[in-house]
Write an enzyme that holds these catalytic residues in place. Structure first.
Site, PDB file in Angstrom:
ATOM      1  N   GLY A 186       0.763  -1.246   0.000  1.00  0.00           N
ATOM      2  CA  GLY A 186       0.000   0.000   0.000  1.00  0.00           C
ATOM      3  C   GLY A 186       0.795   1.299   0.000  1.00  0.00           C
ATOM      4  N   GLY A 187       2.107   1.232  -0.165  1.00  0.00           N
ATOM      5  CA  GLY A 187       2.915   2.458  -0.152  1.00  0.00           C
ATOM      6  C   GLY A 187       2.457   3.437  -1.231  1.00  0.00           C
ATOM      7  N   LYS A 188       2.276   2.924  -2.452  1.00  0.00           N
ATOM      8  CA  LYS A 188       1.912   3.833  -3.552  1.00  0.00           C
ATOM      9  C   LYS A 188       0.455   4.269  -3.410  1.00  0.00           C
ATOM     10  CE  LYS A 188       5.494   2.022  -6.483  1.00  0.00           C
ATOM     11  NZ  LYS A 188       5.773   0.787  -5.728  1.00  0.00           N
ATOM     12  N   ASP A 205      -5.534  -6.003  -5.084  1.00  0.00           N
ATOM     13  CA  ASP A 205      -4.377  -6.897  -5.041  1.00  0.00           C
ATOM     14  C   ASP A 205      -4.928  -8.316  -5.016  1.00  0.00           C
ATOM     15  OD1 ASP A 205      -1.155  -6.524  -4.190  1.00  0.00           O
ATOM     16  OD2 ASP A 205      -2.023  -8.515  -3.850  1.00  0.00           O
ATOM     17  N   ARG A 210      -2.301 -10.375   1.478  1.00  0.00           N
ATOM     18  CA  ARG A 210      -1.638  -9.065   1.307  1.00  0.00           C
ATOM     19  C   ARG A 210      -2.664  -7.931   1.289  1.00  0.00           C
ATOM     20  NH1 ARG A 210       3.793  -8.893  -0.251  1.00  0.00           N
ATOM     21  NH2 ARG A 210       3.490  -7.074  -1.587  1.00  0.00           N
ATOM     22  N   ASP A 238      -7.845 -10.948  -9.732  1.00  0.00           N
ATOM     23  CA  ASP A 238      -6.651 -11.212 -10.534  1.00  0.00           C
ATOM     24  C   ASP A 238      -6.571 -10.106 -11.593  1.00  0.00           C
ATOM     25  OD1 ASP A 238      -4.791 -12.000 -12.351  1.00  0.00           O
ATOM     26  OD2 ASP A 238      -5.588 -14.023 -12.637  1.00  0.00           O
ATOM     27  N   GLY A 239      -5.547  -9.289 -11.488  1.00  0.00           N
ATOM     28  CA  GLY A 239      -5.413  -8.133 -12.377  1.00  0.00           C
ATOM     29  C   GLY A 239      -5.297  -8.507 -13.844  1.00  0.00           C
ATOM     30  N   ASP A 256       1.818  -1.779 -10.723  1.00  0.00           N
ATOM     31  CA  ASP A 256       3.099  -1.955 -10.021  1.00  0.00           C
ATOM     32  C   ASP A 256       3.296  -3.456  -9.807  1.00  0.00           C
ATOM     33  OD1 ASP A 256       5.396  -1.171  -8.645  1.00  0.00           O
ATOM     34  OD2 ASP A 256       4.363  -1.196  -6.721  1.00  0.00           O
ATOM     35  N   CYS A 294      10.285  -3.150  -9.374  1.00  0.00           N
ATOM     36  CA  CYS A 294      11.479  -2.816  -8.580  1.00  0.00           C
ATOM     37  C   CYS A 294      12.599  -3.789  -8.936  1.00  0.00           C
ATOM     38  CB  CYS A 294      11.172  -2.783  -7.096  1.00  0.00           C
ATOM     39  SG  CYS A 294      10.237  -4.178  -6.525  1.00  0.00           S
TER      40      CYS A 294
HETATM   41  C1  LIG Z   1       5.435  -5.004  -6.142  1.00  0.00           C
HETATM   42  S1  LIG Z   1       4.074  -5.505  -5.191  1.00  0.00           S
HETATM   43  C2  LIG Z   1       3.111  -4.040  -5.137  1.00  0.00           C
HETATM   44  C3  LIG Z   1       3.625  -3.008  -4.181  1.00  0.00           C
HETATM   45  C4  LIG Z   1       2.622  -1.897  -3.947  1.00  0.00           C
HETATM   46  N1  LIG Z   1       2.204  -1.257  -5.164  1.00  0.00           N
HETATM   47  C5  LIG Z   1       3.170  -0.846  -3.002  1.00  0.00           C
HETATM   48  O1  LIG Z   1       3.554   0.228  -3.461  1.00  0.00           O
HETATM   49  O2  LIG Z   1       3.179  -1.092  -1.802  1.00  0.00           O
HETATM   50  C6  LIG Z   1       3.183  -6.482  -6.315  1.00  0.00           C
HETATM   51  C7  LIG Z   1       1.825  -6.941  -5.808  1.00  0.00           C
HETATM   52  O3  LIG Z   1       1.149  -7.564  -6.902  1.00  0.00           O
HETATM   53  C8  LIG Z   1       0.277  -8.511  -6.382  1.00  0.00           C
HETATM   54  N2  LIG Z   1      -0.118  -9.399  -7.502  1.00  0.00           N
HETATM   55  C9  LIG Z   1       0.531 -10.466  -8.003  1.00  0.00           C
HETATM   56  N3  LIG Z   1      -0.131 -10.996  -9.035  1.00  0.00           N
HETATM   57  C10 LIG Z   1      -1.245 -10.239  -9.194  1.00  0.00           C
HETATM   58  C11 LIG Z   1      -2.338 -10.281 -10.091  1.00  0.00           C
HETATM   59  N4  LIG Z   1      -2.425 -11.218 -11.039  1.00  0.00           N
HETATM   60  N5  LIG Z   1      -3.326  -9.357  -9.956  1.00  0.00           N
HETATM   61  C12 LIG Z   1      -3.244  -8.399  -9.006  1.00  0.00           C
HETATM   62  N6  LIG Z   1      -2.226  -8.315  -8.125  1.00  0.00           N
HETATM   63  C13 LIG Z   1      -1.243  -9.221  -8.221  1.00  0.00           C
HETATM   64  C14 LIG Z   1       1.081  -9.181  -5.292  1.00  0.00           C
HETATM   65  O4  LIG Z   1       0.228  -9.797  -4.343  1.00  0.00           O
HETATM   66  C15 LIG Z   1       1.863  -8.000  -4.719  1.00  0.00           C
HETATM   67  O5  LIG Z   1       1.233  -7.502  -3.567  1.00  0.00           O
END
Ligand SMILES: C[S@@+](CC[C@H](N)C(=O)[O-])C[C@H]1O[C@@H](n2cnc3c(N)ncnc32)[C@H](O)[C@@H]1O
Length: 368
Positions: A186-188, A205, A210, A238-239, A256, A294
């Site tokens: 959740g930072g962003k 997410d 998470r 699921d994104g 992200d 990242c």
């Molecule tokens: C790099 S982290 C995001 C960090 C977040 N944006 C932040 O700033 O705190 C990537 C996130 O993508 C989620 N994720 C993985 N596959 C996904 C999908 N198919 N759809 C949506 N979210 C997904 C993971 O659970 C993870 O929390």
């Protein structure tokens, strides 16, 4: 003479005993190692992988990036505007400054304010409300833990300051509908909420656990009544399927994605949401998508974006235009080290004097 002989014998005996003891200890240690330590710790495998891949990719830059990656990272303090006590004075007294409204001077580590009147024309409307404090270059002071205000809301959120760049580059404007597709922890999301400009925000997410963590973060920073507002929605879809769920909707989409997260890397290269290209359908025509990771990995950055652009046109007849972010890198070049000569997107690369990143960001505009 006899006495000397006995002494030497005793000494030798003690040595043999010591040696036996040592061998036993060593064996015991060895046994324990064999039982508990993996033969190839993932961190070492990751380092070997990075050495091979990034030497080829970054050339002469890799040794300095490598040492920065292996050293303590630097944080930024994202100011929480919802808190009654933002703690500026305290942060300023410690010697840090908001890198967004202040720019490093040319000489060393001093900071210089950007005069709003003398600012160059800037195609992004940098939100005045997002503020992130950092210690000057070369200063590795750690931030103190954030304090709660009278309502229990924390005054700042510690995150990689470079992670704020995708939120700035997203260029949210008054009343926009925004989708934060991979939002946890959740930072962003917090940075986006600081703009106070969003008309409707969908925070998603796919990971339920998470998402719970993200809700806890939000509860520590955002007032309850704000979280309960209809203009905010938290989901766990699921994104990669977002295009089927809700298409042509959002003015801004932040993607992200999960990646190898180079600093803590243990994962595989092939788990990338953007390569599915359905994500772009979530944006409305004219809407903008900010892809970020990242990792330094070319495969997970430029190659994914290229593939996304190609698949969006091939499979969905959606044309995407790359939006330059060079003005952003110019503006913040004294706070971050940017990779030179990327033909697509921009990348903050870790450096010992400014140990932020890696953060890759690329902005796309949906044309039709
Ligand atoms: C790099 S982290 C995001 C960090 C977040 N944006 C932040 O700033 O705190 C990537 C996130 O993508 C989620 N994720 C993985 N596959 C996904 C999908 N198919 N759809 C949506 N979210 C997904 C993971 O659970 C993870 O929390």
């Amino acid at each position: 003479m006899m006495a000397l002989y006995i002494d030497i014998n005793r000494l030798l005996l003690r040595k043999v005993k010591d040696l036996r003891c040592l061998t036993q200890i060593r064996n015991r240690v060895k046994e324990k190692w064999a039982a508990t330590r993996p033969k190839h710790p993932p961190t070492r495998v990751a380092l070997q992988h990075f050495d091979a891949t990034y030497t080829a990719q970054l050339g002469q830059l890799w040794p300095s990036v490598r040492i920065a990656l292996l050293s303590e990272r630097k944080y930024g303090a994202l100011i929480n505007n919802f808190s009654q006590d933002a703690g500026f004075a305290d942060l300023e007294a410690q010697g840090c400054r908001d890198f967004i409204s202040f720019r490093d001077g040319e000489a060393g580590s001093s900071f210089e304010h950007i005069d709003a009147n003398s600012q160059q024309p800037f195609p992004l409307h940098l939100s005045q409300n997002i503020r992130c404090f950092v210690f000057p270059k070369g200063d590795t002071t750690r931030f103190k833990p954030a304090k709660p205000d009278q309502f229990g809301l924390l005054c700042y959120y510690l995150m990689d300051a470079a992670s704020v760049l995708p939120c700035l580059a997203l260029d949210v404007q008054e009343g926009h509908t925004v989708l934060d597709l991979c939002a946890a922890p959740g930072g962003k999301t917090l940075a986006l909420l600081q703009t106070h400009m969003i008309g409707y925000l969908c925070i998603n997410d796919s990971s339920v656990s998470r998402t719970l963590r993200l809700k806890k973060v939000l509860q520590s920073y955002v007032p309850k009544q704000f979280l309960a507002d209809d203009r905010l929605r938290i989901t766990s879809f699921d994104g990669t399927k977002w295009g089927e769920i809700e298409s042509n909707t959002f003015d801004r989409v932040l993607v992200d994605v999960p990646c190898t997260t180079d600093r803590h890397s243990l994962m595989e290269d092939d788990n990338n949401i953007f390569s599915k290209s359905r994500t772009v359908q979530a944006a409305c025509p004219g809407g903008e998508i900010l892809y970020s990771t990242c990792t330094l990995s070319l495969n997970q950055n430029l190659n994914v974006v290229e593939q996304g652009i190609y698949l969006a046109e091939k499979n969905h007849d959606i044309r995407l235009q790359v939006v330059s972010l060079q003005h952003l890198t110019k503006m913040f070049r004294n706070t971050f080290h940017f990779a030179p000569d990327l033909h697509l997107g921009e990348m903050v690369i870790p450096h010992l004097t400014a140990n932020f990143g890696p953060i890759y960001l690329c902005k796309l505009r949906r044309l039709n």
